[in-house]
Design a protein around this motif. Sequence first.
Motif, PDB file in Angstrom:
ATOM      1  N   ARG A 165       0.792  -1.096  -0.225  1.00 54.38           N
ATOM      2  CA  ARG A 165       0.102  -0.302  -0.883  1.00 54.38           C
ATOM      3  C   ARG A 165       0.970   1.234   0.100  1.00 54.38           C
ATOM      4  O   ARG A 165       0.117   2.255  -0.542  1.00 54.38           O
ATOM      5  CB  ARG A 165      -0.948   0.046   1.281  1.00 54.38           C
ATOM      6  CG  ARG A 165      -0.213  -0.323   2.582  1.00 54.38           C
ATOM      7  CD  ARG A 165      -1.219  -1.012   3.844  1.00 54.38           C
ATOM      8  NE  ARG A 165      -2.026   0.558   3.931  1.00 54.38           N
ATOM      9  CZ  ARG A 165      -3.183   0.141   4.763  1.00 54.38           C
ATOM     10  NH1 ARG A 165      -3.827  -1.440   5.256  1.00 54.38           N
ATOM     11  NH2 ARG A 165      -4.015   1.190   4.779  1.00 54.38           N
ATOM     12  N   ASP A 166       2.208   0.812   0.616  1.00 50.80           N
ATOM     13  CA  ASP A 166       2.940   2.693   0.440  1.00 50.80           C
ATOM     14  C   ASP A 166       3.190   2.614  -1.078  1.00 50.80           C
ATOM     15  O   ASP A 166       3.707   3.961  -1.038  1.00 50.80           O
ATOM     16  CB  ASP A 166       4.377   2.131   0.793  1.00 50.80           C
ATOM     17  CG  ASP A 166       4.237   1.632   2.492  1.00 50.80           C
ATOM     18  OD1 ASP A 166       3.298   2.133   3.356  1.00 50.80           O
ATOM     19  OD2 ASP A 166       5.242   1.575   3.344  1.00 50.80           O
ATOM     20  N   ASN A 167       3.367   1.970  -1.880  1.00 49.98           N
ATOM     21  CA  ASN A 167       3.472   2.285  -3.350  1.00 49.98           C
ATOM     22  C   ASN A 167       2.757   3.511  -3.777  1.00 49.98           C
ATOM     23  O   ASN A 167       2.913   4.291  -4.709  1.00 49.98           O
ATOM     24  CB  ASN A 167       3.845   0.702  -3.785  1.00 49.98           C
ATOM     25  CG  ASN A 167       4.575   0.221  -3.994  1.00 49.98           C
ATOM     26  OD1 ASN A 167       5.477   0.004  -3.524  1.00 49.98           O
ATOM     27  ND2 ASN A 167       5.076  -1.210  -5.146  1.00 49.98           N
ATOM     28  N   PHE A 168       1.317   3.025  -3.900  1.00 47.70           N
ATOM     29  CA  PHE A 168       0.169   3.290  -4.257  1.00 47.70           C
ATOM     30  C   PHE A 168       0.136   5.513  -3.366  1.00 47.70           C
ATOM     31  O   PHE A 168       0.272   6.248  -4.436  1.00 47.70           O
ATOM     32  CB  PHE A 168      -1.202   3.427  -3.632  1.00 47.70           C
ATOM     33  CG  PHE A 168      -2.374   3.614  -3.778  1.00 47.70           C
ATOM     34  CD1 PHE A 168      -2.339   3.921  -4.988  1.00 47.70           C
ATOM     35  CD2 PHE A 168      -3.195   4.359  -2.937  1.00 47.70           C
ATOM     36  CE1 PHE A 168      -3.591   4.189  -5.817  1.00 47.70           C
ATOM     37  CE2 PHE A 168      -4.446   4.834  -3.804  1.00 47.70           C
ATOM     38  CZ  PHE A 168      -4.389   5.454  -5.033  1.00 47.70           C
ATOM     39  N   GLU A 169       0.480   5.216  -2.103  1.00 50.90           N
ATOM     40  CA  GLU A 169       0.727   6.662  -1.386  1.00 50.90           C
ATOM     41  C   GLU A 169       1.992   7.314  -2.219  1.00 50.90           C
ATOM     42  O   GLU A 169       1.364   8.215  -2.390  1.00 50.90           O
ATOM     43  CB  GLU A 169       1.074   6.201   0.060  1.00 50.90           C
ATOM     44  CG  GLU A 169      -0.284   5.512   1.209  1.00 50.90           C
ATOM     45  CD  GLU A 169      -0.283   5.041   2.482  1.00 50.90           C
ATOM     46  OE1 GLU A 169      -0.701   4.519   2.685  1.00 50.90           O
ATOM     47  OE2 GLU A 169       1.104   5.137   2.640  1.00 50.90           O
ATOM     48  N   LYS A 170       2.983   6.300  -1.922  1.00 49.21           N
ATOM     49  CA  LYS A 170       4.319   7.368  -2.748  1.00 49.21           C
ATOM     50  C   LYS A 170       3.469   8.125  -3.942  1.00 49.21           C
ATOM     51  O   LYS A 170       4.127   9.278  -4.179  1.00 49.21           O
ATOM     52  CB  LYS A 170       5.412   6.095  -2.678  1.00 49.21           C
ATOM     53  CG  LYS A 170       6.569   6.977  -3.348  1.00 49.21           C
ATOM     54  CD  LYS A 170       6.942   7.585  -1.808  1.00 49.21           C
ATOM     55  CE  LYS A 170       7.828   8.609  -2.256  1.00 49.21           C
ATOM     56  NZ  LYS A 170       8.028  10.014  -1.626  1.00 49.21           N
ATOM     57  N   CYS A 171       2.782   6.942  -5.019  1.00 47.63           N
ATOM     58  CA  CYS A 171       3.282   7.542  -6.229  1.00 47.63           C
ATOM     59  C   CYS A 171       1.985   8.781  -6.116  1.00 47.63           C
ATOM     60  O   CYS A 171       1.703  10.301  -7.138  1.00 47.63           O
ATOM     61  CB  CYS A 171       1.925   6.376  -6.707  1.00 47.63           C
ATOM     62  SG  CYS A 171       0.698   6.511  -8.294  1.00 47.63           S
ATOM     63  N   CYS A 172       0.708   9.524  -5.583  1.00 46.33           N
ATOM     64  CA  CYS A 172      -0.500   9.860  -5.262  1.00 46.33           C
ATOM     65  C   CYS A 172       1.194  11.389  -4.790  1.00 46.33           C
ATOM     66  O   CYS A 172       0.326  12.320  -5.100  1.00 46.33           O
ATOM     67  CB  CYS A 172      -1.061   9.023  -3.811  1.00 46.33           C
ATOM     68  SG  CYS A 172      -2.631   8.756  -4.310  1.00 46.33           S
ATOM     69  N   GLU A 173       1.576  10.947  -3.414  1.00 53.54           N
ATOM     70  CA  GLU A 173       2.247  11.797  -2.878  1.00 53.54           C
ATOM     71  C   GLU A 173       2.874  12.415  -4.568  1.00 53.54           C
ATOM     72  O   GLU A 173       3.129  13.839  -4.683  1.00 53.54           O
ATOM     73  CB  GLU A 173       3.131  11.401  -2.127  1.00 53.54           C
ATOM     74  CG  GLU A 173       2.420  11.314  -0.276  1.00 53.54           C
ATOM     75  CD  GLU A 173       3.609  10.513   0.313  1.00 53.54           C
ATOM     76  OE1 GLU A 173       5.227  10.937   0.198  1.00 53.54           O
ATOM     77  OE2 GLU A 173       2.481   9.888   1.459  1.00 53.54           O
ATOM     78  N   ILE A 174       3.977  11.598  -5.178  1.00 52.90           N
ATOM     79  CA  ILE A 174       4.873  12.249  -6.554  1.00 52.90           C
ATOM     80  C   ILE A 174       3.561  13.100  -7.529  1.00 52.90           C
ATOM     81  O   ILE A 174       4.097  13.804  -7.777  1.00 52.90           O
ATOM     82  CB  ILE A 174       5.487  11.368  -7.204  1.00 52.90           C
ATOM     83  CG1 ILE A 174       6.353  10.250  -6.074  1.00 52.90           C
ATOM     84  CG2 ILE A 174       6.069  11.807  -8.573  1.00 52.90           C
ATOM     85  CD1 ILE A 174       6.726   9.154  -6.805  1.00 52.90           C
ATOM     86  N   LEU A 175       2.561  12.756  -7.910  1.00 53.91           N
ATOM     87  CA  LEU A 175       1.674  12.996  -8.572  1.00 53.91           C
ATOM     88  C   LEU A 175       1.215  14.292  -7.718  1.00 53.91           C
ATOM     89  O   LEU A 175       1.706  15.157  -8.889  1.00 53.91           O
ATOM     90  CB  LEU A 175       1.032  12.115  -8.898  1.00 53.91           C
ATOM     91  CG  LEU A 175       0.524  10.885  -9.387  1.00 53.91           C
ATOM     92  CD1 LEU A 175      -0.612  10.163  -9.821  1.00 53.91           C
ATOM     93  CD2 LEU A 175       1.406  10.656 -11.341  1.00 53.91           C
ATOM     94  N   LEU A 176       1.352  14.197  -7.023  1.00 55.68           N
ATOM     95  CA  LEU A 176       1.179  15.905  -6.732  1.00 55.68           C
ATOM     96  C   LEU A 176       2.019  16.534  -5.943  1.00 55.68           C
ATOM     97  O   LEU A 176       1.539  18.177  -6.428  1.00 55.68           O
ATOM     98  CB  LEU A 176       0.130  15.966  -4.869  1.00 55.68           C
ATOM     99  CG  LEU A 176      -1.147  15.125  -4.967  1.00 55.68           C
ATOM    100  CD1 LEU A 176      -1.780  14.665  -4.128  1.00 55.68           C
ATOM    101  CD2 LEU A 176      -2.254  16.442  -5.710  1.00 55.68           C
ATOM    102  N   GLU A 177       3.142  15.938  -6.667  1.00 55.12           N
ATOM    103  CA  GLU A 177       4.041  17.415  -6.665  1.00 55.12           C
ATOM    104  C   GLU A 177       4.628  18.097  -7.694  1.00 55.12           C
ATOM    105  O   GLU A 177       5.257  19.211  -7.753  1.00 55.12           O
ATOM    106  CB  GLU A 177       5.529  16.876  -6.349  1.00 55.12           C
ATOM    107  CG  GLU A 177       5.577  16.245  -4.692  1.00 55.12           C
ATOM    108  CD  GLU A 177       7.129  15.644  -4.837  1.00 55.12           C
ATOM    109  OE1 GLU A 177       8.509  16.002  -5.420  1.00 55.12           O
ATOM    110  OE2 GLU A 177       7.576  14.330  -4.923  1.00 55.12           O
TER     111      GLU A 177
END
Lengths: 301, 301
Positions: A219-231
């Motif tokens: 699940r960390d990968n999904f969270e990380k993905c969302c954070e990166i996209l929001l950057e």
Amino acid sequence: MSTDDTTESKCGASKTETSESNCGGSADASTEEKVGATVDDFDADPGSLVAVGLGPGHADGMTRRARAALHEAEHIVGYTTYIDLLPDEITDAADELYDTPMCGEVSRTEEAVDRALAGNHVAIVGSGDPNVYALGGLALEIVESKGATASALDFEVVPGVPAAQSCAARVGAPLVNDTVSISLSDHLTPMPTIESRLHAAAKEGFTITIYNPWSRKRRDNFEKCCEILLEHRDPETPVGIVHGAGREDERVEIVELGDLEALGETDLVDMTTTILVGNEDTYVWDDRMVTPRGYESKYDY
Amino acid sequence: MSTDDTTESKCGASKTETSESNCGGSADASTEEKVGATVDDFDADPGSLVAVGLGPGHADGMTRRARAALHEAEHIVGYTTYIDLLPDEITDAADELYDTPMCGEVSRTEEAVDRALAGNHVAIVGSGDPNVYALGGLALEIVESKGATASALDFEVVPGVPAAQSCAARVGAPLVNDTVSISLSDHLTPMPTIESRLHAAAKEGFTITIYNPWSRKRRDNFEKCCEILLEHRDPETPVGIVHGAGREDERVEIVELGDLEALGETDLVDMTTTILVGNEDTYVWDDRMVTPRGYESKYDY
């Protein structure tokens, strides 16, 4: 086409997150999946091997060429779920069906290759396209490892509609310009590579199709993905979410990027979900995602 | 789906480079392509509009759903070449066919929308997929500009096999991991944006499908693309070139990246060509391009 947690999370697939979470990353997989026979173990003249993409998974999404290839095949090999999706006219006509549940993609592909080397006409099937997070390449690698050749087996790939396109169609026209596909599974690709690709894709204005967005194990990968996209993108950026497309539990939602991470905790996002992230120009109109091609800057309408 | 030089250079398309070079970038296009009627000009109850992807262009590459959508349509609208590719059973069954040659994608799409607003069931067709450098989005934009809604027209997209997948199938398994599609046409996307995307894609290890690689008007774009790719990838990187796929003049070649630029001067590379650039791991074996998924690092075969 394939069946583990690295597979295309394609429209129409029906693998369950439960079974997915039992496989994929296990360290002892290599002992289970050792490939045995080589070309010298087979006396017969080789048959043929075709990798067939079924498209979205239901019979309507299959091309006529795919249907014909399956009719020509004596043996059809695939993940149980995909074999179950085939129309009766095709499964009834086959001499043999060989299906295994999720996780056995290497041994199943070897089985297909062995059957072809033994002289049979074999089709290995999966939903989506054999070139999209799928077994087209693995089949060739296994043929090579056995000392056989693709030509001797008349190896052919029959393309299918990938999940990116099947799912995009359900939300309108989200992907019409330059686009990337990225899988969040770090089973075969290291997470730092995935993160770097997400940064680049988001920064460069690509629309992005996310395959394999979520599993309990990562699940960390999904969270990380969302954070990166929001950057790189506005929290209001439209995001299309297609869960279990073509299945009874299909759900299609258009949300905002800022709300995506929280949805990872709901059953809308699992391994049967494909996520379509708009670019800077994408907007929502009348419940459709629209990514303009740029015609409006050239033409008056 | 679409027809100008920004379109998907799809497997099966048969537009010619000659006609392409007569359109696309003309500054006066906006005067020719002005969209007239609005929803208020139509008295009838609206009909329906479906954007249908034909896949590689020949009837075998079409899905059953696409075929059904065309049978249900009263009017079929498209670029002349794609209308000509439809099976007789479909064109015979339609009440009306409306086809125009290349360049008129905006006015043709408006014609489709107007016919739907006038109460007809209309299909607008193109090869490949309506979401891949195609008219799915333009159709929605025109519906919006006319003050109508997608829901009122039951607007639907029927996906097809994109050129990336049709062409990848012809060279083996070149695209099985994370991948990007980039068009070299700068008609609707500025060249600096295209260049920046090429840099990012090449640097990040994506396999790359290049659409619209070459036209007489913008041979510089192709040269620039080759230079950028060589900044990040080895000259021996395998590149698949598929010219006029599904057509009589189809040619499939696997070359090295270092030789690609020179091929821009040959008739192998034109607007009917799709180019598939391997990543750092892609190799050629038995006349096939293979991009390993990474299974070989996890499994012993």
